[in-house]
Write a protein that holds these residues in place. Structure first.
Motif, PDB file in Angstrom:
ATOM      1  N   VAL A  99       0.864  -1.188   0.000  1.00  0.00           N
ATOM      2  CA  VAL A  99       0.000   0.000   0.000  1.00  0.00           C
ATOM      3  C   VAL A  99       0.896   1.232   0.000  1.00  0.00           C
ATOM      4  CG1 VAL A  99      -1.730   1.318   1.279  1.00  0.00           C
ATOM      5  CG2 VAL A  99      -1.828  -1.193   1.283  1.00  0.00           C
ATOM      6  N   ILE A 100       0.556   2.203  -0.836  1.00  0.00           N
ATOM      7  CA  ILE A 100       1.213   3.509  -0.836  1.00  0.00           C
ATOM      8  C   ILE A 100       0.121   4.519  -0.514  1.00  0.00           C
ATOM      9  CG2 ILE A 100       2.496   5.223  -2.158  1.00  0.00           C
ATOM     10  CD1 ILE A 100       3.367   2.900  -4.024  1.00  0.00           C
ATOM     11  N   THR A 101       0.270   5.231   0.599  1.00  0.00           N
ATOM     12  CA  THR A 101      -0.763   6.180   1.011  1.00  0.00           C
ATOM     13  C   THR A 101      -0.193   7.555   1.298  1.00  0.00           C
ATOM     14  OG1 THR A 101      -2.608   6.569   2.540  1.00  0.00           O
ATOM     15  CG2 THR A 101      -0.640   5.536   3.474  1.00  0.00           C
ATOM     16  N   ASP A 102      -0.993   8.560   0.979  1.00  0.00           N
ATOM     17  CA  ASP A 102      -0.646   9.925   1.340  1.00  0.00           C
ATOM     18  C   ASP A 102      -0.869  10.090   2.837  1.00  0.00           C
ATOM     19  OD1 ASP A 102       0.081  12.608   0.998  1.00  0.00           O
ATOM     20  OD2 ASP A 102      -1.981  13.228   0.592  1.00  0.00           O
ATOM     21  N   LEU A 103      -0.130  10.994   3.437  1.00  0.00           N
ATOM     22  CA  LEU A 103      -0.274  11.254   4.867  1.00  0.00           C
ATOM     23  C   LEU A 103      -1.429  12.211   5.149  1.00  0.00           C
ATOM     24  CD1 LEU A 103       0.838  10.941   7.766  1.00  0.00           C
ATOM     25  CD2 LEU A 103       2.308  12.899   7.289  1.00  0.00           C
ATOM     26  N   LYS A 104      -1.457  13.343   4.445  1.00  0.00           N
ATOM     27  CA  LYS A 104      -2.446  14.394   4.722  1.00  0.00           C
ATOM     28  C   LYS A 104      -3.686  14.212   3.860  1.00  0.00           C
ATOM     29  CE  LYS A 104       0.043  16.977   7.525  1.00  0.00           C
ATOM     30  NZ  LYS A 104      -0.291  17.211   8.899  1.00  0.00           N
ATOM     31  N   MET A 105      -4.702  13.576   4.448  1.00  0.00           N
ATOM     32  CA  MET A 105      -5.995  13.412   3.794  1.00  0.00           C
ATOM     33  C   MET A 105      -7.061  13.611   4.867  1.00  0.00           C
ATOM     34  SD  MET A 105      -5.452   9.981   1.428  1.00  0.00           S
ATOM     35  CE  MET A 105      -5.064   8.914   2.822  1.00  0.00           C
ATOM     36  N   LEU A 119       9.157  11.735   0.863  1.00  0.00           N
ATOM     37  CA  LEU A 119       8.773  13.135   0.738  1.00  0.00           C
ATOM     38  C   LEU A 119       8.447  13.481  -0.716  1.00  0.00           C
ATOM     39  CD1 LEU A 119      11.400  14.850   3.050  1.00  0.00           C
ATOM     40  CD2 LEU A 119       8.979  14.444   3.521  1.00  0.00           C
ATOM     41  N   LYS A 120       7.318  14.162  -0.914  1.00  0.00           N
ATOM     42  CA  LYS A 120       6.943  14.685  -2.221  1.00  0.00           C
ATOM     43  C   LYS A 120       7.670  16.003  -2.430  1.00  0.00           C
ATOM     44  CE  LYS A 120       2.146  13.068  -1.871  1.00  0.00           C
ATOM     45  NZ  LYS A 120       0.756  13.561  -1.787  1.00  0.00           N
ATOM     46  N   ILE A 151       3.764   2.165   2.556  1.00  0.00           N
ATOM     47  CA  ILE A 151       4.663   3.303   2.362  1.00  0.00           C
ATOM     48  C   ILE A 151       3.827   4.572   2.509  1.00  0.00           C
ATOM     49  CG2 ILE A 151       6.099   4.550   0.704  1.00  0.00           C
ATOM     50  CD1 ILE A 151       6.865   1.814  -0.487  1.00  0.00           C
ATOM     51  N   VAL A 152       4.300   5.489   3.343  1.00  0.00           N
ATOM     52  CA  VAL A 152       3.612   6.758   3.570  1.00  0.00           C
ATOM     53  C   VAL A 152       4.353   7.843   2.789  1.00  0.00           C
ATOM     54  CG1 VAL A 152       2.954   8.471   5.297  1.00  0.00           C
ATOM     55  CG2 VAL A 152       2.817   6.023   5.853  1.00  0.00           C
ATOM     56  N   MET A 153       3.599   8.644   2.032  1.00  0.00           N
ATOM     57  CA  MET A 153       4.202   9.740   1.277  1.00  0.00           C
ATOM     58  C   MET A 153       3.550  11.049   1.707  1.00  0.00           C
ATOM     59  SD  MET A 153       2.608   9.001  -2.476  1.00  0.00           S
ATOM     60  CE  MET A 153       0.833   8.759  -2.665  1.00  0.00           C
ATOM     61  N   THR A 154       4.338  12.119   1.699  1.00  0.00           N
ATOM     62  CA  THR A 154       3.797  13.409   2.099  1.00  0.00           C
ATOM     63  C   THR A 154       4.616  14.557   1.547  1.00  0.00           C
ATOM     64  OG1 THR A 154       3.055  14.745   3.964  1.00  0.00           O
ATOM     65  CG2 THR A 154       5.079  13.491   4.274  1.00  0.00           C
ATOM     66  N   ALA A 155       3.946  15.675   1.349  1.00  0.00           N
ATOM     67  CA  ALA A 155       4.622  16.911   0.972  1.00  0.00           C
ATOM     68  C   ALA A 155       4.894  17.755   2.210  1.00  0.00           C
ATOM     69  CB  ALA A 155       3.760  17.702  -0.007  1.00  0.00           C
ATOM     70  N   TYR A 156       4.379  17.315   3.355  1.00  0.00           N
ATOM     71  CA  TYR A 156       4.471  18.075   4.596  1.00  0.00           C
ATOM     72  C   TYR A 156       5.276  17.318   5.639  1.00  0.00           C
ATOM     73  CZ  TYR A 156       0.603  20.231   2.174  1.00  0.00           C
ATOM     74  OH  TYR A 156      -0.171  20.815   1.221  1.00  0.00           O
ATOM     75  N   THR A 204       6.658  13.444  12.117  1.00  0.00           N
ATOM     76  CA  THR A 204       5.702  12.594  11.399  1.00  0.00           C
ATOM     77  C   THR A 204       6.384  11.364  10.814  1.00  0.00           C
ATOM     78  OG1 THR A 204       5.905  13.919   9.385  1.00  0.00           O
ATOM     79  CG2 THR A 204       4.050  14.413  10.840  1.00  0.00           C
ATOM     80  N   ALA A 205       7.621  11.505  10.378  1.00  0.00           N
ATOM     81  CA  ALA A 205       8.362  10.347   9.861  1.00  0.00           C
ATOM     82  C   ALA A 205       8.564   9.318  10.967  1.00  0.00           C
ATOM     83  CB  ALA A 205       9.708  10.779   9.289  1.00  0.00           C
ATOM     84  N   VAL A 206       8.988   9.775  12.132  1.00  0.00           N
ATOM     85  CA  VAL A 206       9.202   8.859  13.258  1.00  0.00           C
ATOM     86  C   VAL A 206       7.892   8.198  13.654  1.00  0.00           C
ATOM     87  CG1 VAL A 206       9.815   8.770  15.716  1.00  0.00           C
ATOM     88  CG2 VAL A 206      11.273  10.010  14.109  1.00  0.00           C
TER      89      VAL A 206
END
Length: 128
Positions: free
Chosen positions: A51-57, A103-104, A79-84, A89-91
């Motif tokens: 699964v690849i998911t955005d963090l901020k939704m 990171l985006k 896998i978590v992806m985010t622009a923020y 949040t990574a930890v």
């Protein structure tokens, strides 16, 4: 025949399509969802290898998707992806079981490296 079945969850259509295209070019079958809730419905019905998911939704964020996906299928990497991105949040994502944190913006090559690494760890875990 596709290499793996990957679920991509992101509320931004352009990012969802970008990740979908990168994964298809890498030879994977891809399901996409515009929200965490829809993504989890697909996850419950399908046999996803990753699964690849955005963090901020909203209303369900990527950390909640991560938690629920891990509860349903702990062997499936997320896998978590985010622009923020922040260190905090990574930890948090990694402590909660994320296979990786990206990171985006990122290149298709960077995404493929993270995906291949997560799938390889899953394969090695299943062999032991």
């Amino acid at each position: 025949m596709p290499k793996h079945r990957i679920l991509v969850i992101d509320d931004e259509s352009l990012m969802r399509e970008y990740v979908e295209e990168a994964m298809r070019r890498a030879g994977h079958a891809v399901d996409i969802a515009p929200s965490g809730a829809e993504g989890l419905r697909l996850f419950e019905r399908g046999q996803h290898d990753l699964v690849i998911t955005d963090l901020k939704m909203t209303p369900m964020d990527g950390l909640e998707v991560l938690s629920k996906a891990r509860a349903l299928a702990p062997e499936t990497p997320v896998i978590v992806m985010t622009a923020y991105g922040t260190i905090e949040t990574a930890v948090t994502a990694l402590k909660n079981g994320a296979a990786d944190y990206i990171l985006k913006p990122f290149t298709p090559d960077a995404l493929n490296i993270a995906v291949n690494r997560a799938l390889e760890r899953r394969r090695l875990t299943e062999e032991t």
